[in-house]
Structure formats: C-alpha cells, structure tokens
Design a protein around this motif. Structure first.
Motif, mmCIF file in Angstrom:
data_model
loop_
_atom_site.group_PDB
_atom_site.id
_atom_site.type_symbol
_atom_site.label_atom_id
_atom_site.label_comp_id
_atom_site.label_asym_id
_atom_site.label_seq_id
_atom_site.Cartn_x
_atom_site.Cartn_y
_atom_site.Cartn_z
ATOM 1 N N PHE A 43 -64.283 -23.069 38.109
ATOM 2 C CA PHE A 43 -64.277 -21.786 37.396
ATOM 3 C C PHE A 43 -63.392 -20.781 38.122
ATOM 4 O O PHE A 43 -62.607 -20.067 37.500
ATOM 5 N N PHE A 44 -63.515 -20.735 39.454
ATOM 6 C CA PHE A 44 -62.736 -19.794 40.244
ATOM 7 C C PHE A 44 -61.229 -19.989 40.030
ATOM 8 O O PHE A 44 -60.496 -19.053 39.731
ATOM 9 N N PHE A 45 -60.775 -21.225 40.180
ATOM 10 C CA PHE A 45 -59.342 -21.495 40.032
ATOM 11 C C PHE A 45 -58.885 -21.397 38.579
ATOM 12 O O PHE A 45 -57.760 -20.977 38.296
ATOM 13 N N GLY A 46 -59.765 -21.774 37.658
ATOM 14 C CA GLY A 46 -59.440 -21.647 36.231
ATOM 15 C C GLY A 46 -59.193 -20.200 35.847
ATOM 16 O O GLY A 46 -58.177 -19.864 35.217
ATOM 17 N N TYR A 47 -60.110 -19.317 36.262
ATOM 18 C CA TYR A 47 -59.947 -17.876 35.989
ATOM 19 C C TYR A 47 -58.742 -17.308 36.744
ATOM 20 O O TYR A 47 -58.015 -16.470 36.221
ATOM 21 N N SER A 48 -58.563 -17.764 37.986
ATOM 22 C CA SER A 48 -57.476 -17.225 38.829
ATOM 23 C C SER A 48 -56.103 -17.431 38.208
ATOM 24 O O SER A 48 -55.262 -16.533 38.236
ATOM 25 N N LEU A 49 -55.865 -18.625 37.650
ATOM 26 C CA LEU A 49 -54.556 -18.899 37.040
ATOM 27 C C LEU A 49 -54.303 -17.977 35.846
ATOM 28 O O LEU A 49 -53.202 -17.470 35.665
ATOM 29 N N THR A 50 -55.339 -17.757 35.043
ATOM 30 C CA THR A 50 -55.192 -16.868 33.888
ATOM 31 C C THR A 50 -54.986 -15.428 34.346
ATOM 32 O O THR A 50 -54.111 -14.722 33.832
ATOM 33 N N LEU A 51 -55.770 -15.000 35.332
ATOM 34 C CA LEU A 51 -55.637 -13.637 35.885
ATOM 35 C C LEU A 51 -54.228 -13.394 36.404
ATOM 36 O O LEU A 51 -53.640 -12.349 36.149
ATOM 37 N N ARG A 52 -53.698 -14.391 37.102
ATOM 38 C CA ARG A 52 -52.359 -14.265 37.677
ATOM 39 C C ARG A 52 -51.326 -14.011 36.575
ATOM 40 O O ARG A 52 -50.476 -13.135 36.700
ATOM 41 N N GLY A 53 -51.414 -14.771 35.494
ATOM 42 C CA GLY A 53 -50.470 -14.620 34.384
ATOM 43 C C GLY A 53 -50.577 -13.264 33.700
ATOM 44 O O GLY A 53 -49.564 -12.647 33.362
ATOM 45 N N ILE A 54 -51.816 -12.792 33.501
ATOM 46 C CA ILE A 54 -52.017 -11.524 32.782
ATOM 47 C C ILE A 54 -51.621 -10.334 33.647
ATOM 48 O O ILE A 54 -50.973 -9.401 33.173
ATOM 49 N N THR A 55 -51.996 -10.357 34.926
ATOM 50 C CA THR A 55 -51.639 -9.217 35.798
ATOM 51 C C THR A 55 -50.126 -9.140 36.006
ATOM 52 O O THR A 55 -49.580 -8.059 36.191
#
Length: 194
Positions: A97-109
């Motif tokens: 979950f941590f890495f899954g969310y992190s990749l999406t967060l990185r793209g959006i930010t």
C-alpha cells in the motif's frame, strides 16, 4: 515544365512550417481536431465513455509496480529476519500500500498539486485496486502448498511470488476498467496529467 512544377512543390513544402505558426485554416482545423480528441478523452475519464483495456492495463500496471516493490520487500525482509507467516504477510501488505500510494503521489505532486490534495486523490484512485491486488496475491501465496515456508534461495519463493503477482494483474485489470469507466480510480489521477 516538369522542373517548374517541381520548384513549385518545393516552395510549398518550405513555406508549410511558416504557415503552421501563423494559424491558417488547415492548422485551425487540426487544432480543432485535437480539442475534439481532448474532449473525447476527458469524456472517457469521467465515465459514460468506453474505456479501453489498454488504459485499464496501464493503470493496473502502475498499481502493480508499487505493490510488487512493497510485496517483494516485505517478503524478503520478513523471511530474512525469520518472522512467521502472518507478520511477514502483514509487512508485505503494508509496504505494498505504501509504495502503491507513493508512486501515484509522486506523479500527481509533479503536476503541481499540493500534497494534501494529491494524497486524497491517491487514496481514491488506488485503494480498491491495491486491495484487490493484495487479496489475490497473498491469497495465492497462502493457499500454495509450502510457498509461505520457502526461503529466499528457493525457486518456489520467487516462482510463487511472480505467479501470484501475474494473477493479481489479470484479475485487477477488469476492476480498474470498471472504475475508470465510472470516472473513479485512475480516471481521477489522469485529470492531473493533462
């Protein structure tokens, strides 16, 4: 006569790039085509439109990348430390979950969105997808005879992990297709990339 025609064609060819910057009718029509394509694309993203399997597979692959990193890291750490099956699985799920969310967060930010908004978008976009993926992935490993007891040096450890992730991808893709078609999941993320 042929030479003159050839010269005329070359002249048109050389002038064409200048017309592109000027905005003649043909170019405006071309731009209009892009605008129409953009509208159609936006329509697909917000539901009601037909979502391609390619788009769903891409969204699933994005999720799978984060999940796989977390899953493999969790399994490797838990197995290396000699933890039991349950703590190892819990660590793998948390990291997925941590890495899954992190990749999406990185793209959006990267698109200039503030962290709080980006975090909400990531939660909305990835939670169901990651949950389904983890359920399938860990379910396969839990039900596979001796897979949970395999060590890092055994082919069974890596083989069962690879097969479970592949199955998770196949089963989660239709879920993502359904979500994107309803304007949820990665359809929300997609808005911030365009």
């Amino acid at each position: 006569m042929q030479h003159e025609a050839h010269t005329h064609t070359e002249h048109e060819h050389h002038e064409h790039p200048h017309h592109e910057h000027g905005g003649h009718e043909g170019h405006e029509g071309h731009t209009g085509g892009h605008a129409h394509h953009g509208d159609a694309h936006a329509h697909h993203g917000h539901g009601g439109g037909k979502v391609s399997w390619s788009m769903a597979a891409q969204a699933t692959l994005h999720c799978l990348t984060g999940c796989a990193i977390g899953e493999i890291l969790g399994m490797v750490v838990g197995t290396a430390l000699g933890w039991g099956n349950m703590p190892t699985m819990v660590l793998a799920i948390v990291l997925a979950f941590f890495f899954g969310y992190s990749l999406t967060l990185r793209g959006i930010t990267k698109a200039g969105v503030d962290f709080r908004t980006a975090f909400k978008v990531a939660l909305a976009a990835d939670t169901l997808s990651i949950a389904v993926m983890e359920l399938i992935d860990n379910g396969v490993i839990a039900l596979w005879p001796a897979a949970m007891d395999a060590t890092l040096t055994q082919a069974l450890f890596w083989g069962s992990l690879a097969i479970s992730l592949a199955l998770a991808f196949v089963i989660t893709t239709p879920v993502n297709k359904w979500m994107i078609g309803r304007g949820k999941g990665h359809a929300v993320v997609h808005q911030y990339h365009h």
